[in-house]
Design an enzyme around this catalytic site. Sequence first.
Site, mmCIF file in Angstrom:
data_model
loop_
_atom_site.group_PDB
_atom_site.id
_atom_site.type_symbol
_atom_site.label_atom_id
_atom_site.label_comp_id
_atom_site.label_asym_id
_atom_site.label_seq_id
_atom_site.Cartn_x
_atom_site.Cartn_y
_atom_site.Cartn_z
ATOM 1 N N GLY A 40 145.337 39.641 -86.277
ATOM 2 C CA GLY A 40 144.001 40.141 -85.970
ATOM 3 C C GLY A 40 143.759 40.117 -84.466
ATOM 4 O O GLY A 40 144.528 39.532 -83.690
ATOM 5 N N CYS A 41 142.664 40.757 -84.060
ATOM 6 C CA CYS A 41 142.376 40.885 -82.625
ATOM 7 C C CYS A 41 142.014 39.529 -82.016
ATOM 8 O O CYS A 41 142.596 39.118 -81.005
ATOM 9 C CB CYS A 41 141.273 41.901 -82.404
ATOM 10 S SG CYS A 41 139.826 41.688 -83.458
ATOM 11 N N TYR A 42 141.070 38.817 -82.633
ATOM 12 C CA TYR A 42 140.736 37.491 -82.130
ATOM 13 C C TYR A 42 141.951 36.554 -82.175
ATOM 14 O O TYR A 42 142.230 35.849 -81.204
ATOM 15 C CB TYR A 42 139.615 36.860 -82.963
ATOM 16 C CG TYR A 42 138.214 37.361 -82.719
ATOM 17 C CD1 TYR A 42 137.624 37.298 -81.466
ATOM 18 C CD2 TYR A 42 137.450 37.852 -83.772
ATOM 19 C CE1 TYR A 42 136.316 37.723 -81.270
ATOM 20 C CE2 TYR A 42 136.136 38.275 -83.578
ATOM 21 C CZ TYR A 42 135.573 38.209 -82.323
ATOM 22 O OH TYR A 42 134.276 38.612 -82.133
ATOM 23 N N THR A 75 145.076 37.059 -81.926
ATOM 24 C CA THR A 75 146.036 37.300 -80.858
ATOM 25 C C THR A 75 145.614 36.577 -79.585
ATOM 26 O O THR A 75 146.415 35.891 -78.936
ATOM 27 C CB THR A 75 146.141 38.824 -80.588
ATOM 28 O OG1 THR A 75 146.701 39.454 -81.738
ATOM 29 C CG2 THR A 75 147.016 39.106 -79.377
ATOM 30 N N GLU A 98 141.801 40.725 -73.609
ATOM 31 C CA GLU A 98 142.691 41.747 -74.159
ATOM 32 C C GLU A 98 141.818 42.925 -74.573
ATOM 33 O O GLU A 98 140.603 42.797 -74.703
ATOM 34 C CB GLU A 98 143.443 41.212 -75.378
ATOM 35 C CG GLU A 98 142.509 40.920 -76.553
ATOM 36 C CD GLU A 98 143.201 40.524 -77.857
ATOM 37 O OE1 GLU A 98 144.335 40.049 -77.814
ATOM 38 O OE2 GLU A 98 142.560 40.684 -78.906
#
Lengths: 347, 347, 347, 347
Positions: B148-150, B152, B313
């Site tokens: 997932g984005c968080y 990472t 990011e």
Amino acid sequence: MIKVGIVGGTGYTGVELLRLLATHPEVELTAITSRKEDGLPVADMYPSLRGRVALSFSAPEKARLNECDVVFFATPHGVAMAQAPALLDAGIKVIDLAADFRLQDTAVFEQWYGMPHACPSLLAEAVYGLPEVNRAAIAKARLIGLPGCYPTSMQLGYAPLLAGATPLVNEASLIADCKSGVSGAGRKAEVGSLMAEASDNFKAYGVKGHRHLPETVQGLQAISGRPVGLTFVPHLVPMIRGIHSTLYAQILPEASNTDFQALYEQHFAGERFVDVMPAGSHPETRSVRASNMLRIAVHRPGNGNLLVILVVEDNLVKGAAGQGVQCMNIMFGLDESLGLMHVPVMP
Amino acid sequence: MIKVGIVGGTGYTGVELLRLLATHPEVELTAITSRKEDGLPVADMYPSLRGRVALSFSAPEKARLNECDVVFFATPHGVAMAQAPALLDAGIKVIDLAADFRLQDTAVFEQWYGMPHACPSLLAEAVYGLPEVNRAAIAKARLIGLPGCYPTSMQLGYAPLLAGATPLVNEASLIADCKSGVSGAGRKAEVGSLMAEASDNFKAYGVKGHRHLPETVQGLQAISGRPVGLTFVPHLVPMIRGIHSTLYAQILPEASNTDFQALYEQHFAGERFVDVMPAGSHPETRSVRASNMLRIAVHRPGNGNLLVILVVEDNLVKGAAGQGVQCMNIMFGLDESLGLMHVPVMP
Amino acid sequence: MIKVGIVGGTGYTGVELLRLLATHPEVELTAITSRKEDGLPVADMYPSLRGRVALSFSAPEKARLNECDVVFFATPHGVAMAQAPALLDAGIKVIDLAADFRLQDTAVFEQWYGMPHACPSLLAEAVYGLPEVNRAAIAKARLIGLPGCYPTSMQLGYAPLLAGATPLVNEASLIADCKSGVSGAGRKAEVGSLMAEASDNFKAYGVKGHRHLPETVQGLQAISGRPVGLTFVPHLVPMIRGIHSTLYAQILPEASNTDFQALYEQHFAGERFVDVMPAGSHPETRSVRASNMLRIAVHRPGNGNLLVILVVEDNLVKGAAGQGVQCMNIMFGLDESLGLMHVPVMP
Amino acid sequence: MIKVGIVGGTGYTGVELLRLLATHPEVELTAITSRKEDGLPVADMYPSLRGRVALSFSAPEKARLNECDVVFFATPHGVAMAQAPALLDAGIKVIDLAADFRLQDTAVFEQWYGMPHACPSLLAEAVYGLPEVNRAAIAKARLIGLPGCYPTSMQLGYAPLLAGATPLVNEASLIADCKSGVSGAGRKAEVGSLMAEASDNFKAYGVKGHRHLPETVQGLQAISGRPVGLTFVPHLVPMIRGIHSTLYAQILPEASNTDFQALYEQHFAGERFVDVMPAGSHPETRSVRASNMLRIAVHRPGNGNLLVILVVEDNLVKGAAGQGVQCMNIMFGLDESLGLMHVPVMP
């Protein structure tokens, strides 16, 4: 105290009505309806109203609308025309923020809104709620169709040019390039209104035709008493509130010596909610944010034959809820500005 | 040329995959599915792709997925696990951008995602697609569950602290205060994601519990080999792209003399997409906008016992589509940065 | 009527004072100074005030400050301490929105603000203008140092935890992860505050140290009577107004059974401008936009040993001008909420 | 490899040139000047370029401009005309992103830019760098004056209407209602460009007269060979990048049967960076974000006598740096699109 009911209070014009009415010294909020949210405290949906609005939403059939002196409809098009007759029969005044009572010609209404009109007999009685144009009629009305947000800015912006006995500009080819913040689209879950779609972006929409075009043409013709031709191009601005209308008009040769700045100042002299700014001004939408004020600046670039009129308003206040309260004040014989003197929020 | 298919290309991670793959020198876009948009040219939905992507959406049963070398799933949770087995059986690699293959424990998956897992037998084989942690396994994988984005940002931000043989910080009480732009919520029509709701506003959400918590704890424990305790508080930022994670960790007394700046620089030496900034830096999300780069800065305020790690990011690139392409490059033996060297867009 | 003067009314806290005072029923705006704008009508700089504020800026030496009952300083740090003594000697009360009278220790002031203190003798008399903590002292004060915007949110957010006789949380290691809109940086022409720099972006700043740290620690220690350790990490949010503070505190084992929701509700019972929301709430900054309200929610994720307190305020109102008016009301024996009952503007 | 120098690389057009040139396969970045930032690595000012641009800023006298094949001026007006002669004498091509070589008439230049022209003798040689109009001349030029951002959109938007032997529209009364993101104002510290001033706001500016008016009229007249009258009203949009020009033209009676959609498609057939969208489209600025593409849609509301042309571009790319690289490609005989095929960033 005026007992006020609101039908359909879950959208942006509904919550804006609540913001304004919550501090209005002559209003008692009596009922607010939402079938879907029946029983939910209004402040649970809108925490900004915690401690300020104690009402809960009621299903329409349970709401105490019959105890009200006036009912605002902040509903989708088509709702008010179904419910207004019964309320009027019960002696309750009605102010519709949607389009049901704006257009006098039911064929035009049906063409643009795609539904038959439920009570055409009321249209003759309905008063178009633009106080700066229709104040006397509003004072006597029991049924108000409030102007749309764009039409308010266009009609007040063009009014001084059109109100005279002889034309000053080419009334057949007006151009209104209008820009609105995203709250104008309402509180509907649509992909195009997502922040990831609408922010950091700019676009025109509805160039082929927009519902506010026939309404505005009707209003402009009522002001001038002559046929009016208008091209209206709306655009979406990545901001929450505000409309900026840039209005173009070709000055007729015989009107070339007109002092347009003076014309505008005189036309709106004494108006509480229209501010004609000094010549050369560029009004900003934030200068009216969260207030009922509309500001106008008049330009004539290069002293040529084209007038450029800049108009700003808050689409949720002067373009909707605030204008509704202004009409209510007039209808009930109150000071027209009562409860509406919020200083714009800047920055 | 690698033949690439995309299942579910109408959302933000899908269109971002298309942006990246359209200019990837070793990729041939072969199929993209959407049942709802069957037959619609992709560029009609996304005019940004006009002249760049000639494909049309196909209904899943018509799409030429079987001709692909690799298929990306940019779908809601639950879709990939239903379709992956058949593709894998046909010799096609699978990269899932959703959560179906992230969590190793099906009970945890079912608790947080509210559905049974359709192919638990594949979980043991699935590789967690975080190249800076799992590069060797990715190279050999045929099934990738992308982070997932968080997660990472949190895992790469904490990794240097946890990767050593002995603990440097109190691993039982990590705190991650994370902030994401609105594209993280996807292209779903929801009231809370409207621009009129989300812009000019800031809030936390999911403080009680968020799906990225168990995923991140699993990843951090895999890095450290020890139990990890994490409090994760996500917030919504009024911007389109970007994640900023502010990570807190209490330095253990025995690690007080550690040169943390050097630790981070050494840990990520040679990484193409992780940039350890000079001591004292404050990375901005825009410094990685539309790129696959992740930037980190290490702070120790007052030289005390609390480390503050700042990580940025682009949630759609390093947090999703870009990381997927990075994994694809590794899986196919290409230069890991191929097609991913976009310079961040500033301003 | 209270005669009010404002020194330095050209910045955001100045214009916000004007917005609030223009409709305050017991205030007569008497003087506003700006050397640079001497003679300019206030409404020419701020068109939002057209028709609402008739004053013009005056050079300081011409301004009728001596006729005032109270003078607000909305100036850069260092101005108020130079001018306050003469005003106080003339019997005029002083409320400083800058930092001159916040810190009791002149050495700390000089370290963080880089200038000697001009009137240390007044520090003992100056009252820290946080009504919910210092109401009685404010009522008797003639000189107020108003809290900073961040410190207001942190102190009120932590106050219920620290105010008791025995500690409930580890007071040595509090963590405040705070986020502010851009108006907090003031109306100064700086590249970093340009819209092209600050919008669609998120970053931390001042992690090494920020002036609001010593002020907040001083305030928290005053509340608890015990030493307090705080890590404070401010961030910049791409919105105009609003602060969201996410506060972390480790619950002490002996306090584990505390009902923190009840603790907060009881602590702030009766406060007009602090709203403890129901358990599980996520307050949004827009829920207090343009109002003097501060909202708090208490979370204990997973019923563990970490408390997460969410606090929102409008940095220009409860974080500055509104709190100043609240103090003025108290100092002059008025209802504390007079002129401050604006309903938050939503959306 | 083409050796490229940049004079004045600290502003937005400078950093955008760096973004584009850093990945251009035929370019070697050789020198970049800034007196103020002499010695500072470019990537220290712009972290987005970390690892991508190794150059440092040099004071002009130290910069190796004489080793370059081409020098871009991304400077304030007046700098290029002072330095261009020596560079040209040394056989170096010059591309000016400012206004020094746009206007052919020095009197007009001096009227609008308030300074004498330093090298009027070069004006006759300077080529206006609008490839879609001037491609052949650009190929042979050694000195390019790049169009302004607004003028690019207006000229390409009107070109098909004006390029024919006989007029199709009333060329004496064109109206261009244009909207630009805030990066158009450059990276200058000015109060009006602060995020707290410009966001959540919309306004017109420069209605009395704007420098891009004479430039555009000159360009339109060059296209048509006939006198052109234009009213140009610029507006500021709260977004970072993008220009949306809404162009109005009155169709002449004798041209009423023209197929304007076909006219536009034929006019721009074969152009790589102009996209004529299908009839009825509403191009969005984000559909060209961070790319060199310009998109146009043609409308004729109600099939009346008014054409409405919608044009979008990224002001920093097609409106500045990208167009400069496009000209460079042409001047050096490269494929015109080399290094310019970025897919627009959406969302």
